[in-house]
Scaffold this active site. Structure first.
Site, PDB file in Angstrom:
ATOM      1  CG  ASP A 130       8.555  15.107  -5.059  1.00  0.00           C
ATOM      2  OD1 ASP A 130       8.932  14.662  -4.166  1.00  0.00           O
ATOM      3  OD2 ASP A 130       9.063  16.606  -5.099  1.00  0.00           O
ATOM      4  NE  ARG A 165       3.515   3.796  21.553  1.00  0.00           N
ATOM      5  CZ  ARG A 165       4.657   3.667  22.062  1.00  0.00           C
ATOM      6  NH1 ARG A 165       5.596   3.168  21.017  1.00  0.00           N
ATOM      7  NH2 ARG A 165       4.984   3.835  23.073  1.00  0.00           N
ATOM      8  CG  MET A 172      10.034  13.755   1.694  1.00  0.00           C
ATOM      9  SD  MET A 172      11.637  13.704   0.926  1.00  0.00           S
ATOM     10  CE  MET A 172      12.462  14.704   1.934  1.00  0.00           C
ATOM     11  N   GLY A 188      -0.584  -0.972   2.739  1.00  0.00           N
ATOM     12  CA  GLY A 188      -1.932  -1.452   3.185  1.00  0.00           C
ATOM     13  C   GLY A 188      -2.195  -0.587   4.438  1.00  0.00           C
ATOM     14  CD  GLU A 225       7.221  17.144   1.601  1.00  0.00           C
ATOM     15  OE1 GLU A 225       7.987  17.279   2.578  1.00  0.00           O
ATOM     16  OE2 GLU A 225       7.762  16.926   0.462  1.00  0.00           O
TER      17      GLU A 225
END
Ligand code: ADP
Length: 321
Positions: A130, A165, A172, A188, A225
């Protein structure tokens, strides 16, 4: 000065490079003529007396491996005074005079309590994907995790483009947006949503709708998240834009894998420094990096302050997307 033995453990969430760090701690201490014990499965193993002496060969064939050979775990009992006393007894009976803890915020907090209550010297190394430990630019494993996320986003862009799409990629990071921000910039991504920065979903969806009318084939939205759930965001974006939107939650794949050269090198440097520091009598410090150099941070400062996201990175992301 420590003359007899130290111990090393990994704790909390695993991260690639923990092995390289533990290996460096073990080999440095042995080089200096001090015994090293490995505590298996974090604080849980400390309380269960799952502790074994290590030699140089115990850490062979490890530098390239993700995960942690020592194992890791979460341990509620260690949060109690009684639990920590039990852990300390298991260290004392082996003559262990100092402990190197490789882990995240929670693990280092536990270490600070052990030091304060038990008087045992503690040196911490920040091990978490993290990159959210205060006082250091870098935590062991963050580079490998960012590379894993970027690799996944590259692949997701191919398929998003083929089908025109919108692709939402949840990465995380707990409450920190570092991993999302860095992997978003490096891949990017068109939008990066992190908990530290306010975002405007209506504006984002309007811009995306316009760009598809002009012929755009894909949009990548990286979401931390800690900012919002990827699935929830997908529903909102699909409804507001009317464009086929998919979500990919990268999940635990970000924790694994062979560490990058950067993680191997930095983990090795930190491991050596941690071992030398504890052997020379230091305690209550965490080693990390600041502008490319190893630095020591006060353990209590490190766990009681909240790291913020580098404003330069935030600025860069707004300029480049
Ligand atoms: P991380 O180290 O990755 O942040 P956790 O927050 O789950 O992971 O912490 C790992 C372990 O550290 C916990 O299971 C617990 O044993 C110990 N720990 C965490 N917070 C504390 C605390 N406030 N006091 C004592 N021990 C703690």
């Amino acid at each position: 000065m420590i003359r007899n033995a130290i111990a090393v453990m990994t704790s909390g969430g695993d991260s690639p490079g923990m092995n390289a760090a533990a290996r460096a701690v073990v080999r440095t201490a042995l080089y200096e003529g001090v015994k090293v014990y490995g505590i298996y499965n974090g604080y849980k193993g400390m309380l269960a007396d799952d502790i074994q002496e290590l030699n140089s060969r115990s850490v062979s064939d490890l530098i390239q491996r993700g995960g942690t050979f020592l194992g890791t775990a979460r341990c509620k009992e260690f949060k109690t005074v009684e639990g920590r006393r039990k852990g300390l007894e298991n260290l004392n009976k082996r003559g262990i005079e100092g402990l190197v803890i490789i882990g995240g915020d929670g693990s280092l907090t536990g270490g600070s309590m052990l030091s304060r209550e038990g008087g045992i010297p503690i040196v911490g190394l920040p091990g978490t994907i993290d990159n959210d430990v205060w006082g250091t630019d870098y935590t062991i494993g963050c580079d490998t995790a960012a590379n894993t996320a970027v690799d996944a986003i590259n692949k997701l862009r191919d398929t998003a483009s083929a089908h025109r799409r919108i692709m939402i990629v949840e990465v995380m990071g707990h409450t920190s947006g570092w991993l999302a921000l860095v992997s978003g910039i490096a891949s990017g991504a068109e939008y990066i949503l992190v908990p530290e920065v306010k975002y405007n979903l209506d504006k984002m969806c309007d811009e995306i709708s316009q760009s598809y009318k002009m012929g755009r084939r894909y949009t990548i939205i990286v979401v931390a998240e800690g900012a919002c759930s990827g699935v929830g965001l997908k529903n909102v974006v699909q409804e507001k834009t009317g464009i086929d939107t998919r979500v990919s939650i990268l999940g635990h794949i970000q924790r694994g894998g062979s560490p990058t050269v950067e993680d191997r090198m930095k983990a090795s440097m930190l491991g050596e420094r941690a071992a030398l520091a504890i052997l020379s009598g230091a305690s209550d410090v965490v080693f990390g990096f600041d502008e490319g150099k190893v630095v020591s941070i006060n353990l209590f400062d490190s766990v009681y302050n909240k790291k913020t996201l580098d404003p330069e990175l935030i600025r860069l992301s707004t300029v480049l997307v």
